[in-house]
Design a protein around this motif. Sequence first.
Motif, PDB file in Angstrom:
ATOM      1  N   MET A   1       0.857  -1.189   0.000  1.00 24.93           N
ATOM      2  CA  MET A   1       0.000   0.000   0.000  1.00 24.93           C
ATOM      3  C   MET A   1       0.890   1.236   0.000  1.00 24.93           C
ATOM      4  O   MET A   1       2.008   1.217   0.506  1.00 24.93           O
ATOM      5  N   HIS A   2       0.358   2.308  -0.526  1.00 26.13           N
ATOM      6  CA  HIS A   2       1.158   3.517  -0.695  1.00 26.13           C
ATOM      7  C   HIS A   2       0.949   4.507   0.445  1.00 26.13           C
ATOM      8  O   HIS A   2      -0.098   4.531   1.099  1.00 26.13           O
ATOM      9  N   ASP A   3       1.959   5.334   0.642  1.00 29.89           N
ATOM     10  CA  ASP A   3       1.938   6.386   1.655  1.00 29.89           C
ATOM     11  C   ASP A   3       1.189   7.583   1.083  1.00 29.89           C
ATOM     12  O   ASP A   3       1.637   8.207   0.111  1.00 29.89           O
ATOM     13  N   ILE A   4       0.044   7.928   1.678  1.00 27.79           N
ATOM     14  CA  ILE A   4      -0.772   9.028   1.155  1.00 27.79           C
ATOM     15  C   ILE A   4      -0.006  10.344   1.211  1.00 27.79           C
ATOM     16  O   ILE A   4      -0.184  11.210   0.341  1.00 27.79           O
ATOM     17  N   ARG A   5       0.873  10.477   2.173  1.00 30.31           N
ATOM     18  CA  ARG A   5       1.643  11.724   2.272  1.00 30.31           C
ATOM     19  C   ARG A   5       2.562  11.897   1.066  1.00 30.31           C
ATOM     20  O   ARG A   5       2.727  13.006   0.556  1.00 30.31           O
ATOM     21  N   ALA A   6       3.154  10.792   0.620  1.00 25.80           N
ATOM     22  CA  ALA A   6       4.044  10.870  -0.556  1.00 25.80           C
ATOM     23  C   ALA A   6       3.247  11.244  -1.802  1.00 25.80           C
ATOM     24  O   ALA A   6       3.745  11.976  -2.666  1.00 25.80           O
ATOM     25  N   ILE A   7       2.024  10.761  -1.903  1.00 25.03           N
ATOM     26  CA  ILE A   7       1.196  11.100  -3.064  1.00 25.03           C
ATOM     27  C   ILE A   7       0.809  12.572  -3.019  1.00 25.03           C
ATOM     28  O   ILE A   7       0.827  13.263  -4.042  1.00 25.03           O
ATOM     29  N   ARG A   8       0.474  13.076  -1.816  1.00 21.88           N
ATOM     30  CA  ARG A   8       0.134  14.498  -1.677  1.00 21.88           C
ATOM     31  C   ARG A   8       1.315  15.376  -2.071  1.00 21.88           C
ATOM     32  O   ARG A   8       1.155  16.405  -2.734  1.00 21.88           O
ATOM     33  N   GLU A   9       2.515  14.979  -1.640  1.00 19.08           N
ATOM     34  CA  GLU A   9       3.692  15.818  -1.835  1.00 19.08           C
ATOM     35  C   GLU A   9       4.151  15.849  -3.293  1.00 19.08           C
ATOM     36  O   GLU A   9       4.686  16.852  -3.753  1.00 19.08           O
ATOM     37  N   ASN A  10       3.953  14.750  -4.026  1.00 21.02           N
ATOM     38  CA  ASN A  10       4.423  14.719  -5.408  1.00 21.02           C
ATOM     39  C   ASN A  10       3.522  13.833  -6.264  1.00 21.02           C
ATOM     40  O   ASN A  10       3.904  12.725  -6.675  1.00 21.02           O
ATOM     41  N   PRO A  11       2.309  14.299  -6.526  1.00 21.34           N
ATOM     42  CA  PRO A  11       1.373  13.483  -7.312  1.00 21.34           C
ATOM     43  C   PRO A  11       1.863  13.195  -8.726  1.00 21.34           C
ATOM     44  O   PRO A  11       1.582  12.130  -9.276  1.00 21.34           O
ATOM     45  N   ALA A  12       2.587  14.127  -9.320  1.00 20.83           N
ATOM     46  CA  ALA A  12       3.069  13.919 -10.685  1.00 20.83           C
ATOM     47  C   ALA A  12       4.056  12.752 -10.744  1.00 20.83           C
ATOM     48  O   ALA A  12       4.020  11.937 -11.677  1.00 20.83           O
ATOM     49  N   ALA A  13       4.943  12.677  -9.756  1.00 22.18           N
ATOM     50  CA  ALA A  13       5.912  11.580  -9.718  1.00 22.18           C
ATOM     51  C   ALA A  13       5.209  10.248  -9.503  1.00 22.18           C
ATOM     52  O   ALA A  13       5.599   9.221 -10.087  1.00 22.18           O
ATOM     53  N   PHE A  14       4.169  10.242  -8.689  1.00 23.65           N
ATOM     54  CA  PHE A  14       3.394   9.026  -8.437  1.00 23.65           C
ATOM     55  C   PHE A  14       2.756   8.525  -9.734  1.00 23.65           C
ATOM     56  O   PHE A  14       2.858   7.349 -10.082  1.00 23.65           O
ATOM     57  N   ASP A  15       2.118   9.435 -10.458  1.00 26.00           N
ATOM     58  CA  ASP A  15       1.476   9.054 -11.717  1.00 26.00           C
ATOM     59  C   ASP A  15       2.503   8.616 -12.758  1.00 26.00           C
ATOM     60  O   ASP A  15       2.251   7.685 -13.544  1.00 26.00           O
ATOM     61  N   ALA A  16       3.643   9.282 -12.778  1.00 28.64           N
ATOM     62  CA  ALA A  16       4.681   8.920 -13.749  1.00 28.64           C
ATOM     63  C   ALA A  16       5.186   7.503 -13.485  1.00 28.64           C
ATOM     64  O   ALA A  16       5.422   6.727 -14.429  1.00 28.64           O
ATOM     65  N   ALA A  17       5.353   7.157 -12.217  1.00 28.00           N
ATOM     66  CA  ALA A  17       5.810   5.806 -11.865  1.00 28.00           C
ATOM     67  C   ALA A  17       4.757   4.767 -12.229  1.00 28.00           C
ATOM     68  O   ALA A  17       5.084   3.686 -12.735  1.00 28.00           O
ATOM     69  N   LEU A  18       3.491   5.083 -12.000  1.00 33.59           N
ATOM     70  CA  LEU A  18       2.423   4.165 -12.386  1.00 33.59           C
ATOM     71  C   LEU A  18       2.384   3.973 -13.898  1.00 33.59           C
ATOM     72  O   LEU A  18       2.150   2.863 -14.389  1.00 33.59           O
ATOM     73  N   SER A  19       2.597   5.039 -14.630  1.00 39.41           N
ATOM     74  CA  SER A  19       2.547   4.945 -16.091  1.00 39.41           C
ATOM     75  C   SER A  19       3.642   4.035 -16.623  1.00 39.41           C
ATOM     76  O   SER A  19       3.472   3.387 -17.664  1.00 39.41           O
ATOM     77  N   ARG A  20       4.774   3.946 -15.915  1.00 43.72           N
ATOM     78  CA  ARG A  20       5.836   3.032 -16.321  1.00 43.72           C
ATOM     79  C   ARG A  20       5.368   1.580 -16.242  1.00 43.72           C
ATOM     80  O   ARG A  20       5.877   0.716 -16.960  1.00 43.72           O
ATOM     81  N   ARG A  21       4.410   1.324 -15.364  1.00 38.21           N
ATOM     82  CA  ARG A  21       3.848  -0.024 -15.250  1.00 38.21           C
ATOM     83  C   ARG A  21       2.676  -0.242 -16.194  1.00 38.21           C
ATOM     84  O   ARG A  21       2.034  -1.299 -16.166  1.00 38.21           O
ATOM     85  N   GLY A  22       2.345   0.758 -16.974  1.00 38.65           N
ATOM     86  CA  GLY A  22       1.197   0.653 -17.860  1.00 38.65           C
ATOM     87  C   GLY A  22      -0.117   0.903 -17.165  1.00 38.65           C
ATOM     88  O   GLY A  22      -1.189   0.615 -17.714  1.00 38.65           O
ATOM     89  N   ALA A  23      -0.073   1.476 -15.949  1.00 38.44           N
ATOM     90  CA  ALA A  23      -1.285   1.755 -15.177  1.00 38.44           C
ATOM     91  C   ALA A  23      -1.749   3.183 -15.419  1.00 38.44           C
ATOM     92  O   ALA A  23      -0.958   4.068 -15.776  1.00 38.44           O
ATOM     93  N   GLN A  24      -3.025   3.409 -15.205  1.00 37.64           N
ATOM     94  CA  GLN A  24      -3.593   4.732 -15.375  1.00 37.64           C
ATOM     95  C   GLN A  24      -3.184   5.650 -14.224  1.00 37.64           C
ATOM     96  O   GLN A  24      -2.957   5.186 -13.103  1.00 37.64           O
ATOM     97  N   PRO A  25      -3.098   6.969 -14.452  1.00 36.55           N
ATOM     98  CA  PRO A  25      -2.820   7.907 -13.361  1.00 36.55           C
ATOM     99  C   PRO A  25      -3.895   7.783 -12.279  1.00 36.55           C
ATOM    100  O   PRO A  25      -5.090   7.652 -12.588  1.00 36.55           O
ATOM    101  N   MET A  26      -3.481   7.805 -11.031  1.00 34.73           N
ATOM    102  CA  MET A  26      -4.422   7.605  -9.923  1.00 34.73           C
ATOM    103  C   MET A  26      -4.400   8.723  -8.903  1.00 34.73           C
ATOM    104  O   MET A  26      -5.239   8.760  -8.002  1.00 34.73           O
ATOM    105  N   SER A  27      -3.443   9.652  -9.007  1.00 34.15           N
ATOM    106  CA  SER A  27      -3.280  10.633  -7.944  1.00 34.15           C
ATOM    107  C   SER A  27      -4.512  11.518  -7.776  1.00 34.15           C
ATOM    108  O   SER A  27      -4.919  11.815  -6.642  1.00 34.15           O
TER     109      SER A  27
END
Length: 429
Positions: free
Chosen positions: A1-27
């Motif tokens: 499970m992911h740290d919600i604080r990390a997603i709040r602090e850098n949502p763009a980086a979170f989505d970029a990492a997900l996109s590398r897995r072929g997943a849709q942006p979720m932030s």
Amino acid sequence: MHDIRAIRENPAAFDAALSRRGAQPMSAQVLAVDEARRGKILAAETAQAEQNRASKEVGAAKAAGNEAEFERLRALVAQKKADIARLNEEAAQEDARLRDLLLTIPNLPLADVPDGADEEGNVELRRWGTPRALPFPAKEHYEIPAAQAGLDFATAAKLSGSRFVVLKGAITRLHRALAQFMLDTHVNEHGLTEMWTPVLVRDDAMLGTGQLPKFAEDSYQTTNGWWLIPTSEVTLTNTVAGEILDWETLPIRMTAHTQCFRSEAGSAGRDTAGMLRQHQFEKVEMVSITTPEQSAEEHERMTACAEAILQKLGLPYRVMVLCTGDMGFGATRTHDLEVWLPGQDTYREISSVSVCGAFQARRMNARFRPEGGKPDFVHTLNGSGLAVGRCLIAVLENGQQEDGSVDLPAVLHPYLGGKTRITAEGVLA
């Protein structure tokens, strides 16, 4: 499970990492639920402060004989009490929504994991051993005369259906010897602690290692709610669930030999011949619990432990680093060991060794206390050391002889009473 604080602090980086897995942006979706949750919490806190203030003023109004103000304030206190209960319930509902959402999002790949959409993007790290040049057409394991007497698929189908096997005689003993050899090597040479764990677990254990909720259809559940484990990764990793460990006890290194059960819901039609892909099988699993600073080195160590088994058995293999599109749900980096199978004229997976970072630990609330610091989440790692049935296949195919017999690896001879081969008639000799 992911740290919600990390997603709040850098949502763009979170989505970029997900996109590398072929997943849709979720932030955006995650943060919308998080904002609603935090809004309810703030509203409840505000209502609580207003209730506290009104409660203090009620007494003053009563003492002053101001009956109208007294009644107004008393009604306000009651209203705020009801508002607080409602807002707390709504906040709890939003919190559950947020947790349920986060539980469905895969782990993020490390920066050095190669990009790729599927197994074609995996990168070979190294090879060991040279496949033996056979002077005759190679057979698959179930075609080898030495093995045919010991692999009874017809009886298994009568008992249980497809993707099961009944082992007999020499093949059964070889299968048992392989598991014992693996355990002895991991315990005596690699320093792992041998464990024996249940094969039936509760929802929380499956959720903790990521099998639930996403992969429920790939597992078997009993009528009274237990789950049959797909691997002892589930039980070994969950031994630290809810714990705060002392940093000096880490890393914790465990191994277990268990039955494993998978419905293979996502692999219909694949590897239906033989025993390569079964509903019930055995594995010797490895699990490590480490600090964040130890996990990268531990990943290499665990990979080497799995490689050592193949090397002792003299089985050629290659090590692959999985690309972003081929990694498992909970992994942040994975090494696959692929053993050479002459009958298929290719390498096939026999072990996956993964580092999961804090992904599983956050789901399990498994932490450690650094020296002089506050509790932090442990890192978890898991890997096959090895899949026993697939190792049996590799031993049979790599040891096959032109007369239909199979020569067995020298390291197994002590486990087989000094026997060195299985004859074409299926007898240890």
